[in-house]
Enzyme design. Structure first.
Site, PDB file in Angstrom:
ATOM      1  N   TRP A 102       0.828  -1.215   0.000  1.00  0.00           N
ATOM      2  CA  TRP A 102       0.000   0.000   0.000  1.00  0.00           C
ATOM      3  C   TRP A 102       0.853   1.251   0.000  1.00  0.00           C
ATOM      4  CZ3 TRP A 102      -4.329  -0.479  -2.156  1.00  0.00           C
ATOM      5  CH2 TRP A 102      -5.036  -1.688  -2.053  1.00  0.00           C
ATOM      6  N   ASP A 171      -2.078   6.755   6.066  1.00  0.00           N
ATOM      7  CA  ASP A 171      -3.133   5.914   5.491  1.00  0.00           C
ATOM      8  C   ASP A 171      -3.515   4.886   6.550  1.00  0.00           C
ATOM      9  OD1 ASP A 171      -4.691   4.023   4.272  1.00  0.00           O
ATOM     10  OD2 ASP A 171      -3.261   3.532   2.679  1.00  0.00           O
ATOM     11  N   LYS A 195     -13.113  -1.590   6.549  1.00  0.00           N
ATOM     12  CA  LYS A 195     -12.522  -2.497   7.526  1.00  0.00           C
ATOM     13  C   LYS A 195     -13.186  -2.269   8.893  1.00  0.00           C
ATOM     14  CE  LYS A 195      -8.852  -2.032   4.396  1.00  0.00           C
ATOM     15  NZ  LYS A 195      -9.035  -3.147   3.528  1.00  0.00           N
TER      16      LYS A 195
HETATM   17  N1  PMP Z   1      -4.595   1.502   1.857  1.00  0.00           N
HETATM   18  C1  PMP Z   1      -4.669   0.394   2.605  1.00  0.00           C
HETATM   19  C2  PMP Z   1      -3.759   0.243   3.781  1.00  0.00           C
HETATM   20  C3  PMP Z   1      -5.609  -0.603   2.281  1.00  0.00           C
HETATM   21  O1  PMP Z   1      -5.692  -1.707   3.024  1.00  0.00           O
HETATM   22  C4  PMP Z   1      -6.457  -0.410   1.185  1.00  0.00           C
HETATM   23  C5  PMP Z   1      -7.517  -1.422   0.779  1.00  0.00           C
HETATM   24  N2  PMP Z   1      -7.363  -2.688   1.168  1.00  0.00           N
HETATM   25  C6  PMP Z   1      -6.309   0.743   0.424  1.00  0.00           C
HETATM   26  C7  PMP Z   1      -5.385   1.684   0.786  1.00  0.00           C
HETATM   27  C8  PMP Z   1      -7.165   1.000  -0.798  1.00  0.00           C
HETATM   28  O2  PMP Z   1      -8.426   1.302  -0.353  1.00  0.00           O
HETATM   29  P1  PMP Z   1      -9.655   1.507  -1.350  1.00  0.00           P
HETATM   30  O3  PMP Z   1      -9.944   0.184  -1.928  1.00  0.00           O
HETATM   31  O4  PMP Z   1     -10.702   2.045  -0.428  1.00  0.00           O
HETATM   32  O5  PMP Z   1      -9.225   2.494  -2.365  1.00  0.00           O
END
Ligand code: PMP
Length: 359
Positions: A102, A171, A195
């Site tokens: 991420w 994030d 989550k």
């Molecule tokens: N950052 C993290 C730490 C994540 O776990 C996720 C999704 N699993 C995201 C960003 C992306 O999120 P989204 O699908 O809401 O764009």
């Protein structure tokens, strides 16, 4: 009804009490004769729901009036762009920490708008640790420092917050609301809801107000924090139903004792699972012990040829979504707030039994 134990990384398990309340008021919210999904976002009813949710979130997390709380669409991924667009403020460089998949996505997206200074990376270590803070190569003139407090895929979590002279951006998609945090240490906190907050489709951004108003001219209005802050997140139609569901989740958290009680529960769940993995030769978790995520627990079987059988039998045993992320393989148990201690007990019992049969 047959609700099974759900270890999905997201969209993830929601508290049953919340789902039941939403079900109860699904067709007719508080005798108003319509569903929340059918309300104008500008109606008194919905504005009441929205304001209560924000007030409860501020209360749970201890968010002061120095911060705006935005309820947006677009997912955490959209924040990968919104962050540089809003915070660069004429500068051409930003600091990013690379601790997993991420982080990498955030870095890649920021690279469209600025020169990214990767202050530290654990990629050589296969993302199984967090580089020591004293080894970070921080550019003091860069606009901000971005990091990912919990890497959902690798299962690596910061249990500390970097203290630097520039705004810290986090994030928190997969760690928000799992334990108390000191909001004042951050410039921006963002999180996809799916989550610990509610259903997907809602993204929460907590931004220090002195950082508003600096978006570059090219910033799309819908990515401009100031636009959303000025309009109470109602510049366009917000993700209204997700906002309502999040409000129910916030009330649930308050009712069970707030983030301190939640953190104790999460600690017990994670310890139980890691202790079991560490004491059973059949399973392994690659992450350094001090940085093991309390939300996402990846684990490998001694022989990956058994992965398929493990997944088949675990599903038959009522344990859903244990498959690891496609980029790393193996297994992953996500044990967010709504995953009960009973669910973790059932998982450990299944894992012990599977190891006995196949070890
Ligand atoms: N950052 C993290 C730490 C994540 O776990 C996720 C999704 N699993 C995201 C960003 C992306 O999120 P989204 O699908 O809401 O764009």
């Amino acid at each position: 009804m047959n609700r099974l134990y759900n270890f999905c990384a997201g969209p993830a398990a929601l508290p049953e009490a919340v789902l039941l309340q939403a079900q109860n008021e699904f067709l007719d919210w508080q005798q108003k004769g319509l569903s929340v999904m059918e309300m104008s976002h500008r109606s008194g009813e919905f504005v009441g729901i929205a304001e209560a949710a924000e007030a409860d979130l501020r209360d749970i997390m201890g968010i002061s009036d120095d911060y705006a709380v935005l309820f947006l669409q677009g997912g955490a991924s959209q924040q990968f762009s919104a962050v540089p667009l809003n915070l660069l403020n004429g500068k051409s460089r930003a600091n990013y920490v690379n601790t997993g998949q991420w982080s990498k996505k955030a870095i890649k997206e920021a690279g469209r708008y600025c020169d990214v200074n990767v202050v530290a990376s654990s990629e050589d270590d296969n993302f199984s640790s967090i580089p020591a803070f004293d080894s970070w190569n921080i550019d003091k003139d860069a606009a901000y420092l971005h990091f990912t407090p919990n890497e959902t895929i690798g299962g690596v979590e910061f249990f500390w917050t970097p203290e630097v002279s520039m705004p810290v951006v986090a994030d928190m998609s997969s760690t928000i609301l799992s334990r108390p945090i000191e909001v004042d240490k951050f410039g921006v906190i963002y999180a996809g809801a799916q989550k610990n907050i509610g259903p997907s489709g809602l993204t929460i951004v907590i931004v220090r107000k002195d950082l508003l108003g600096n978006a570059s001219d090219m910033t799309p209005s819908m990515l401009n924090y100031q636009v959303h802050a000025d309009a109470g997140s109602m510049s366009n139609t917000p993700p209204a139903y997700g906002w309502y569901m999040a409000g129910l989740v916030f009330k649930w958290i308050k009712q069970i004792g707030g983030l301190t009680a939640i953190a104790e529960m999460n600690q017990r769940k994670a310890s139980k699972l890691y202790e079991f993995i560490d004491t059973n030769d059949f399973y392994a978790n690659p992450v350094e012990p001090v940085s093991r995520s309390s939300m996402n627990v990846p684990f490998m079987l001694a022989d990956d040829a058994l992965d398929k059988l493990f997944l088949k039998q675990s599903e038959e045993a009522g344990l859903l979504n244990l498959k690891g992320h496609r980029s790393v393989g193996g297994m992953r148990a996500s044990i967010y707030n709504a995953v009960s201690e009973a669910a973790v007990d059932a998982l450990v019992a299944f894992m012990a039994d599977f190891a006995k049969q196949n070890g």
